[in-house]
Motif scaffolding. Structure first.
Motif: not given
Lengths: 240, 53, 156
Positions: A55-70, A97-108
């Motif tokens: 969770m500690y890598v999955h949730v921050p990467s998910a939030w940042l993926a969304l925030q970066t897109y906004v 950077v956003g693509a990296g966060f999203t990939l990390l979210c998906l794989v983690s």
């Protein structure tokens, strides 16, 4: 409203040279502390035991993926309406950077889903809309680089980013609008978080770390882009 | 290896899931950071050289 | 009207149109976007036996039976504490995910047989949004008198 006051590249470079190192060190310290808490000092979960540490890598990467897109979509709108020169560059700097966060979210998430749910991947509304977000990032990167004329490439990319913003509320609310395998939100919900304080701490540290990392890397990438343009302008103006 | 260290690496039997997830975080953030840092270094250098020329 | 203003209004109009169109599309595909059907949905819609569907709900407490040949029998319910809902009996042969537990969420992929029984091909465990250390969970259970603890705020 004079937005161009902030668009002065020289002014931006002065600010960035102060902000970037501060953000960089905050990111480094917060991520290190977050890893110490997340991997060692925090307790296992009553149901999921040690897998909760994902969770500690999955949730921050998910939030940042969304925030970066906004942030990219807001910058794209500013670029389109006010022709703000730095806004275009911000979209370009933030996309990988956003693509990296999203990939990390998906794989983690996949590594979390396998032991807990019993599946690496399911096509529920949350996972599918997050995959769409990844394609939006990749699509922007491909589209903005596909034109010989850089200006036209960026214009096409801007329209794609603005169109794709509809996916953000779908990702966020998918777990409430439809039944999904993915669980609903734990932190930002009515009635307060449903995460014990010992686990909320490392999560908070990681979110601070990811956010500071984003600020640092966008400053660095924007500076690079501005210096490259300066150099190009100089070479074009000089004879020979 | 001490028992505590072994427990840490075994992650309650979930080592195969916890470590790749964190490892990938390190790889993705590390690669983004390194690429950005190198590109800035190169841009600064190129600009400095053009000033000297 | 300045050009900036015209661009701003055009953008706002386009974004509004996009938002409305998306909402309409999502509303139209509502049924395809749900991941599973609850026992109540199944009782209401009566999907044809043999059609592949997903059934979701809670594993009814006390319903899990593990037979010696690797077959697991259990009931999926959509009742909540104190309010019984409908249930569907499930038969499954194979390994169960680690989070498959009585009183926890589950999604079963499979088909209804003619007698209303559900033959599951795959079992997915669904976990809820609560995270806490085992000690807190234990003390909460004791406080609730060994009952299912109510959803509540833990942090703060």
């Amino acid at each position: 409203m004079n937005l161009h006051r902030f668009a002065n590249p020289a002014r931006f470079l002065r600010i960035a040279r102060v902000v970037a190192p501060v953000a960089g060190w905050i990111a480094f310290a917060a991520l290190l502390a977050g890893a110490a808490f997340g991997l060692v000092l925090s307790p296992p979960d009553y149901q999921q035991s040690e897998t909760v540490r994902i969770m500690y890598v999955h949730v921050p990467s998910a939030w940042l993926a969304l925030q970066t897109y906004v942030a990219m979509a807001i910058a794209a709108a500013v670029a389109l309406v006010w022709k703000h020169p730095l806004a275009d560059l911000f979209v370009k700097a933030a996309a990988p950077v956003g693509a990296g966060f999203t990939l990390l979210c998906l794989v983690s998430g996949s590594f979390w889903g396998r032991p807990t749910w019993g599946a690496w991947w399911v096509w529920d509304a949350r996972l599918t809309s997050m995959l769409v977000l990844f394609f939006l990032y990749v699509g922007y990167i491909a589209l903005s680089g596909a034109f010989d004329d850089e200006e036209r490439g960026r214009r096409a990319g801007t329209v794609l980013v603005l169109t794709g913003i509809v996916d953000v509320p779908i990702v966020k609310f998918s777990v409430e609008w439809w039944n999904t395998l993915h669980q609903p939100a734990s932190v930002f919900r009515l009635g307060g978080p449903t995460i014990a304080a010992e686990m909320l701490w490392p999560l908070g540290l990681m979110v601070v770390g990811f956010t500071a990392f984003f600020v640092w890397i966008v400053c660095v990438r924007l500076e690079t882009e501005l210096l490259t343009r300066k150099l190009r302008a100089r070479l074009e103006n000089s004879p020979g | 290896m001490t028992e505590r260290a072994r427990d840490f690496f075994e992650m309650g039997g979930y080592a195969l899931y916890v470590w790749p997830a964190w490892g990938l975080a390190l790889v993705i953030l590390g690669a983004l950071a390194l690429a950005a840092h190198r590109a800035r270094q190169a841009a600064r250098q190129a600009l400095a050289e053009s000033e000297r020329a | 009207m300045t050009r900036k203003r015209r661009r701003l209004y055009t953008l706002l109009l386009a974004m509004t149109g996009l938002g409305v169109a998306t909402a309409l599309v999502l509303a139209a595909f509502q049924d395809e976007l749900v991941f599973f059907y609850s026992p109540t949905d199944i009782a209401a819609n009566k999907p044809a036996p043999g059609r592949a569907i997903r059934l979701g709900g809670m594993v009814e407490a006390g319903s899990v039976q593990k037979l010696p040949d690797g077959v697991t029998l259990f009931r999926v319910t959509d009742g909540v504490a104190g309010r019984p809902g409908r249930t569907v009996a499930v038969t499954y042969r194979g390994a169960l995910p680690d989070l498959f537990r009585e009183g926890q969420g589950v999604v079963a992929e499979g088909r209804l047989s003619g007698d209303g029984n559900f033959d599951a091909r795959t079992i997915l465990a669904k976990h809820d949004e609560r995270y806490m250390p085992p000690e807190i969970a234990r003390s909460m259970r004791q406080a609730d008198g060994e009952q299912q603890h109510a959803t509540g705020t833990l942090a703060k």
